[in-house]
Every structure is written in structure tokens, then in C-alpha cells.
Enzyme design. Structure first.
Site, mmCIF file in Angstrom:
data_model
loop_
_atom_site.group_PDB
_atom_site.id
_atom_site.type_symbol
_atom_site.label_atom_id
_atom_site.label_comp_id
_atom_site.label_asym_id
_atom_site.label_seq_id
_atom_site.Cartn_x
_atom_site.Cartn_y
_atom_site.Cartn_z
ATOM 1 N N SER A 108 -8.853 43.957 42.892
ATOM 2 C CA SER A 108 -8.599 45.396 42.883
ATOM 3 C C SER A 108 -9.920 46.108 43.157
ATOM 4 O O SER A 108 -10.987 45.578 42.826
ATOM 5 C CB SER A 108 -8.062 45.803 41.506
ATOM 6 O OG SER A 108 -8.033 47.206 41.399
ATOM 7 N N SER A 109 -9.849 47.295 43.715
ATOM 8 C CA SER A 109 -11.109 48.000 44.020
ATOM 9 C C SER A 109 -11.850 48.404 42.745
ATOM 10 O O SER A 109 -13.050 48.675 42.785
ATOM 11 C CB SER A 109 -10.841 49.221 44.896
ATOM 12 O OG SER A 109 -9.828 49.999 44.328
ATOM 13 N N CYS A 110 -11.153 48.391 41.582
ATOM 14 C CA CYS A 110 -11.829 48.787 40.341
ATOM 15 C C CYS A 110 -12.807 47.727 39.834
ATOM 16 O O CYS A 110 -13.487 47.938 38.836
ATOM 17 C CB CYS A 110 -10.812 49.124 39.253
ATOM 18 S SG CYS A 110 -9.960 47.683 38.640
ATOM 19 N N LYS A 150 -9.983 40.787 36.450
ATOM 20 C CA LYS A 150 -9.812 40.637 37.903
ATOM 21 C C LYS A 150 -11.036 39.947 38.519
ATOM 22 O O LYS A 150 -10.900 39.110 39.400
ATOM 23 C CB LYS A 150 -9.597 41.993 38.586
ATOM 24 C CG LYS A 150 -8.412 42.798 38.149
ATOM 25 C CD LYS A 150 -7.067 42.223 38.366
ATOM 26 C CE LYS A 150 -6.580 41.808 39.649
ATOM 27 N NZ LYS A 150 -5.215 41.251 39.632
ATOM 28 N N TYR A 169 -9.562 45.251 32.235
ATOM 29 C CA TYR A 169 -8.760 44.832 33.393
ATOM 30 C C TYR A 169 -9.676 44.374 34.527
ATOM 31 O O TYR A 169 -9.460 43.313 35.134
ATOM 32 C CB TYR A 169 -7.912 46.023 33.835
ATOM 33 C CG TYR A 169 -7.166 45.866 35.130
ATOM 34 C CD1 TYR A 169 -6.046 45.034 35.229
ATOM 35 C CD2 TYR A 169 -7.545 46.580 36.268
ATOM 36 C CE1 TYR A 169 -5.347 44.905 36.416
ATOM 37 C CE2 TYR A 169 -6.851 46.466 37.453
ATOM 38 C CZ TYR A 169 -5.759 45.627 37.523
ATOM 39 O OH TYR A 169 -5.059 45.512 38.712
ATOM 40 N N HIS A 177 0.214 54.079 38.033
ATOM 41 C CA HIS A 177 -1.041 54.486 38.659
ATOM 42 C C HIS A 177 -0.954 55.950 39.064
ATOM 43 O O HIS A 177 0.110 56.550 39.074
ATOM 44 C CB HIS A 177 -1.300 53.644 39.914
ATOM 45 C CG HIS A 177 -1.774 52.263 39.614
ATOM 46 N ND1 HIS A 177 -0.983 51.151 39.731
ATOM 47 C CD2 HIS A 177 -2.983 51.813 39.193
ATOM 48 C CE1 HIS A 177 -1.672 50.079 39.404
ATOM 49 N NE2 HIS A 177 -2.879 50.447 39.064
HETATM 50 N N1 LIG Z 1 -0.586 48.740 42.394
HETATM 51 C C1 LIG Z 1 -1.812 48.951 42.827
HETATM 52 O O1 LIG Z 1 -2.212 50.090 43.148
HETATM 53 C C2 LIG Z 1 -2.791 47.801 42.925
HETATM 54 C C3 LIG Z 1 -4.089 48.088 43.404
HETATM 55 C C4 LIG Z 1 -4.995 47.039 43.506
HETATM 56 C C5 LIG Z 1 -4.620 45.749 43.144
HETATM 57 N N2 LIG Z 1 -3.365 45.501 42.671
HETATM 58 C C6 LIG Z 1 -3.056 44.113 42.292
HETATM 59 O O2 LIG Z 1 -1.878 43.687 42.950
HETATM 60 C C7 LIG Z 1 -1.154 42.795 42.092
HETATM 61 C C8 LIG Z 1 0.284 43.278 41.968
HETATM 62 O O3 LIG Z 1 0.298 44.605 41.465
HETATM 63 P P1 LIG Z 1 1.650 45.464 41.451
HETATM 64 O O4 LIG Z 1 1.240 46.890 41.545
HETATM 65 O O5 LIG Z 1 2.624 44.886 42.407
HETATM 66 O O6 LIG Z 1 2.144 45.203 39.963
HETATM 67 P P2 LIG Z 1 3.611 45.403 39.356
HETATM 68 O O7 LIG Z 1 4.449 46.235 40.253
HETATM 69 O O8 LIG Z 1 3.428 45.821 37.944
HETATM 70 O O9 LIG Z 1 4.198 43.919 39.380
HETATM 71 C C9 LIG Z 1 3.631 42.925 38.585
HETATM 72 C C10 LIG Z 1 4.527 41.723 38.621
HETATM 73 O O10 LIG Z 1 3.955 40.720 37.767
HETATM 74 C C11 LIG Z 1 4.980 40.188 36.955
HETATM 75 N N3 LIG Z 1 4.432 39.729 35.681
HETATM 76 C C12 LIG Z 1 3.602 40.405 34.827
HETATM 77 N N4 LIG Z 1 3.320 39.658 33.763
HETATM 78 C C13 LIG Z 1 3.983 38.479 33.919
HETATM 79 C C14 LIG Z 1 4.099 37.300 33.141
HETATM 80 N N5 LIG Z 1 3.465 37.160 31.970
HETATM 81 N N6 LIG Z 1 4.876 36.280 33.626
HETATM 82 C C15 LIG Z 1 5.523 36.419 34.798
HETATM 83 N N7 LIG Z 1 5.455 37.502 35.588
HETATM 84 C C16 LIG Z 1 4.693 38.523 35.145
HETATM 85 C C17 LIG Z 1 5.935 41.344 36.728
HETATM 86 O O11 LIG Z 1 7.174 40.836 36.320
HETATM 87 P P3 LIG Z 1 8.356 41.806 35.763
HETATM 88 O O12 LIG Z 1 8.963 42.360 37.022
HETATM 89 O O13 LIG Z 1 9.232 40.902 35.024
HETATM 90 O O14 LIG Z 1 7.686 42.848 34.911
HETATM 91 C C18 LIG Z 1 5.942 41.992 38.110
HETATM 92 O O15 LIG Z 1 6.864 41.329 38.952
HETATM 93 C C19 LIG Z 1 -1.916 42.746 40.763
HETATM 94 O O16 LIG Z 1 -2.741 41.606 40.745
HETATM 95 C C20 LIG Z 1 -2.775 43.993 40.809
HETATM 96 O O17 LIG Z 1 -3.963 43.809 40.094
HETATM 97 C C21 LIG Z 1 -2.435 46.492 42.559
#
Ligand SMILES: NC(=O)c1ccc[n+]([C@@H]2O[C@H](COP(=O)([O-])OP(=O)(O)OC[C@H]3O[C@@H](n4cnc5c(N)ncnc54)[C@H](OP(=O)(O)O)[C@@H]3O)[C@@H](O)[C@H]2O)c1
Length: 228
Positions: free
Chosen positions: A112-114, A145, A141, A184
Site C-alpha cells: 500500500s502507498s501508506c 504491509k 497497518y 477508505h
Molecule cells: N482499498 C484500497 O484503497 C487499497 C489501497 C492499497 C492497497 N490495498 C491492498 O489491497 C488488498 C485488498 O484490499 P481491498 O480493498 O480489496 O480489501 P477488502 O475489500 O476489505 O477485501 C479484503 C478481503 O480479505 C478477506 N479477508 C480478510 N481477513 C481474512 C481472513 N482472516 N481470512 C480470510 N479472508 C480474509 C475478506 O474476506 P470477507 O469478504 O469474508 O470479509 C475480503 O475478501 C489489501 O492487501 C490492501 O492492503 C488496498
């Protein structure tokens, strides 16, 4: 380096119900990949190493998109720091180690950019990692990461695993989290402006928990200033 993944390859998308995971699944299906592997959290808690090992042994994924994690905005990061560091540390560790153990050909991990210092020069460059203090509200967090990125690098160096990381900036889109307590900033703004329009309000409170002595930030939703 670009690699060609056979259309018949077994591809595991960890976190397939999330914003990123669901988009990856849609894209892979559209590109003709049919052998996609997924597991809902109720079936596989990715924090549990023995369950993750057992799942990899039974399903034998060849490629892995590791896009599962505990993710959220400023409020969620500030109020649930233990979950943000523990869950993410565990999820990266279990999946990366199982991927090594079971001979996964390539794994993509998302940072992540953070992870970059709060006062990072702009535009951000890769070499700025670990050169300064992190933003305190999401430090747990960000540390998790960073450890995920270092984990992939260490497994590559010691075991020769083809595990790579990419750093997305703020993302938004279909299947995003629009909950105002945990989302977010971008989906929260989309939700707030959408609700204001739907309810005919001409003001939106962008950020409610104002620090002592300061007022929260209010934007008008119409071109003309609000009367009050
Ligand atoms: N969103 C952003 O702006 C952003 C920016 C930079 C990086 N990222 C990175 O991108 C990745 C995905 O982010 P996202 O925004 O798609 O997140 P998200 O929409 O919250 O999805 C997270 C997923 O992880 C699953 N999960 C969480 N804990 C779990 C566990 N203990 N066992 C099994 N599954 C689990 C969740 O399952 P459930 O559906 O069952 O809850 C969900 O499917 C992350 O690594 C995040 O750090 C995101």
C-alpha cells in the site's frame, strides 16, 4: 518481467470477495482463465497456518493473488490498530509460507502507498521505503504491509520463490466498502455525496471527529453556497 500464465492454470485469489479480489476474479474470467480457486473466510481463516497449509495441499494452486487482509480508513485504523497489525501479519505469513511449501510458481502480494514515510518527497519513489517516520494513524497497518513486502523478498532470496509485490495507491470501485465507520476516504466521500443528493441536502460533513478546538470540514453539494 511479463509471464504468460496458461489459461488452464490453477489460480488462487485470496480475498476474492473484496474490492481488489473481486476485480481480479472478473478480469481473469473475462480473459478466459477458468480454473480459479477461492475460499470464503467462513471456510478458511487465512490467519491459521495449519488450515492454510491443509487448503494448499488439497487445492494445489500454481499462481496466487494475495489480496486478502484487514483493510480500512483512518477511523478504522485509529480504533482497531491491534487487528490491523495482527491480522495482516498473520495472513501474509501463512499464505506466503504455504505457497513456498506447496511449490506455487508465482505469487503477487499487495502492499500500500501508506508504507512510505509521511513526509515522503513527491512523487514517491521505491527507494524512499524505510527512510522516515510513518503516518501515526495507520502505522500498525503500514508496518504489517512492510513486513509482507520484506517477507516476499526474503523468500525470493533464500528459497528462490517467484514472489513479487505491488503498491497500489487509493483504490475505489464496485464491491468497495462504503461503511462510514470503516471505509477508505474515497468510498466514504462517494457515499456521503450520494446520500446528500438522494436526501436533497446541500451540505456534506466530510470528516466529523474534529480535533479539540477545530471544527469539522463541511462542503456544499450545490454550486451555490449553502444559506446556513
Ligand atoms: N482499498 C484500497 O484503497 C487499497 C489501497 C492499497 C492497497 N490495498 C491492498 O489491497 C488488498 C485488498 O484490499 P481491498 O480493498 O480489496 O480489501 P477488502 O475489500 O476489505 O477485501 C479484503 C478481503 O480479505 C478477506 N479477508 C480478510 N481477513 C481474512 C481472513 N482472516 N481470512 C480470510 N479472508 C480474509 C475478506 O474476506 P470477507 O469478504 O469474508 O470479509 C475480503 O475478501 C489489501 O492487501 C490492501 O492492503 C488496498
Amino acid at each position: 518481467m511479463a509471464i504468460e500464465i496458461p489459461r488452464s492454470a490453477r489460480i488462487y485469489v485470496a480475498g476474492h470477495r473484496g474490492l481488489v479480489g473481486s476485480a481480479i476474479v472478473r478480469r481473469l474470467r473475462a480473459e478466459g482463465f477458468e480454473n480459479l480457486l477461492t475460499a470464503p473466510r467462513s471456510e478458511l481463516d487465512l490467519r491459521d497456518q495449519s488450515d492454510v497449509n491443509d487448503w494448499f495441499r488439497r487445492h494445489r494452486p500454481e499462481y496466487v493473488f494475495l489480496v486478502a487482509g484487514t483493510v480500512g480508513g483512518i477511523l478504522a485504523n485509529s480504533t482497531r490498530p491491534a487487528e490491523f497489525i495482527y491480522d495482516n501479519l498473520m495472513i501474509h505469513a501463512t499464505v506466503v509460507d504455504a505457497a513456498r511449501l506447496h511449490g506455487v510458481r508465482r505469487l503477487l502480494y499487495l502492499g500500500s502507498s501508506c508504507i512510505y514515510p509521511r513526509e515522503c518527497p513527491q512523487p514517491i519513489r521505491e527507494e524512499y521505503l524505510l527512510t522516515g517516520l510513518l503516518e501515526p494513524t495507520n502505522e500498525p497497518y503500514a508496518i504489517a504491509k512492510i513486513s509482507g513486502i520484506k517477507l516476499c523478498q526474503a523468500y525470493r532470496r533464500q528459497y528462490g520463490c517467484d514472489f513479487i509485490s505491488a503498491m497500489p495507491t487509493n483504490l475505489y470501485g464496485p464491491h468497495d466498502n462504503f461503511d462510514l465507520q470503516s471505509s477508505h476516504v474515497l468510498p466514504a466521500l462517494v457515499r456521503k455525496f450520494h446520500d446528500a443528493r438522494a436526501e436533497g441536502r446541500d451540505e456534506v460533513t466530510v470528516w466529523a471527529p474534529a480535533p479539540p478546538g477545530a471544527s469539522s470540514c463541511t462542503w456544499t453539494t450545490s454550486p451555490t453556497p449553502a444559506s446556513s
